[in-house]
Design a protein around this motif. Sequence first.
Motif, short mmCIF file in Angstrom:
data_model
loop_
_atom_site.label_atom_id
_atom_site.label_comp_id
_atom_site.label_asym_id
_atom_site.label_seq_id
_atom_site.Cartn_x
_atom_site.Cartn_y
_atom_site.Cartn_z
N UNK A 48 7.08 39.44 -47.30
CA UNK A 48 6.81 40.24 -48.63
C UNK A 48 6.18 41.63 -48.33
N UNK A 49 6.54 42.52 -49.21
CA UNK A 49 6.12 44.16 -49.05
C UNK A 49 4.50 44.19 -48.65
N UNK A 50 3.78 43.57 -49.55
CA UNK A 50 2.55 43.82 -49.51
C UNK A 50 1.97 43.25 -47.97
N UNK A 51 2.37 42.60 -47.30
CA UNK A 51 2.37 42.14 -45.95
C UNK A 51 2.48 43.34 -44.67
N UNK A 52 3.21 44.29 -45.29
CA UNK A 52 3.17 45.66 -44.46
C UNK A 52 2.50 46.87 -44.99
N UNK A 87 3.00 27.87 -43.16
CA UNK A 87 2.15 28.96 -42.57
C UNK A 87 2.37 30.23 -43.27
N UNK A 88 1.57 31.35 -42.77
CA UNK A 88 2.17 32.63 -43.20
C UNK A 88 1.36 33.66 -42.14
N UNK A 126 11.05 26.76 -50.93
CA UNK A 126 9.78 26.96 -50.57
C UNK A 126 9.46 28.39 -50.38
N UNK A 127 10.22 28.75 -49.38
CA UNK A 127 10.13 30.35 -48.91
C UNK A 127 9.84 31.14 -50.00
N UNK A 128 10.93 31.04 -51.01
CA UNK A 128 11.19 31.98 -52.15
C UNK A 128 9.78 32.05 -52.95
N UNK A 129 9.10 30.70 -53.06
CA UNK A 129 8.13 30.53 -53.91
C UNK A 129 6.74 31.25 -53.13
N UNK A 130 6.67 31.07 -52.06
CA UNK A 130 5.85 31.43 -51.06
C UNK A 130 5.81 32.97 -51.16
N UNK A 131 6.92 33.45 -50.64
CA UNK A 131 6.86 35.09 -50.77
C UNK A 131 6.62 35.74 -52.11
N UNK A 132 7.09 35.24 -53.35
CA UNK A 132 6.82 35.88 -54.68
C UNK A 132 5.45 35.61 -54.83
N UNK A 133 4.92 34.78 -54.48
CA UNK A 133 3.35 34.49 -54.54
C UNK A 133 2.52 35.60 -53.98
#
Length: 152
Positions: A48-52, A87-88, A126-133
């Motif tokens: 997700x963008x905030x991660x960069x 994981x993340x 799952x990945x979509x829910x994780x990234x949108x979070x």
Amino acid sequence: MSVYKILTDPNPVLRQKSAPVKNINAGVLRVLENMRDTMYSADGIGLAAPQIGVSKRMIVVDPGENYLEIINPVIVSREGEQNRSEGCLSVPGKVGWCKRARKVKVTGLNSQGETIDLEAEGILALVLQHEIDHLDGILFPDIAFEVRVDEL
Ligand code: ZN
């Protein structure tokens, strides 16, 4: 190819609510490219963008089947339940289990500004829910019913 440093908890950018993307301009497209390069170089399956460090509503995912980028993604429906380990890249050294929907419908825009409607289940859901979070400042340990040290 631009690979960015992935921010890790407790960086405050990870806790902000990201702003919607208003115009899909050259800057937005560049961020998406950087997100894709950074995700693949870190062997991630989503970013997700905030991660960069970009507090905008954009995600990229590739759980192994195909690459997707979604601007302003919204989950419009959820069905069923799954709890796989997750994981993340922003929470290194931890693995957790969260109660996630088994199926989701997501709407958003692609990089051409066209509306996309997506139905996903299993790992992609799952990945979509994780990234949108991430776009709402939520990290998986916040909602996990179990978190462990990742021994790998
Ligand atoms: Zn994450």
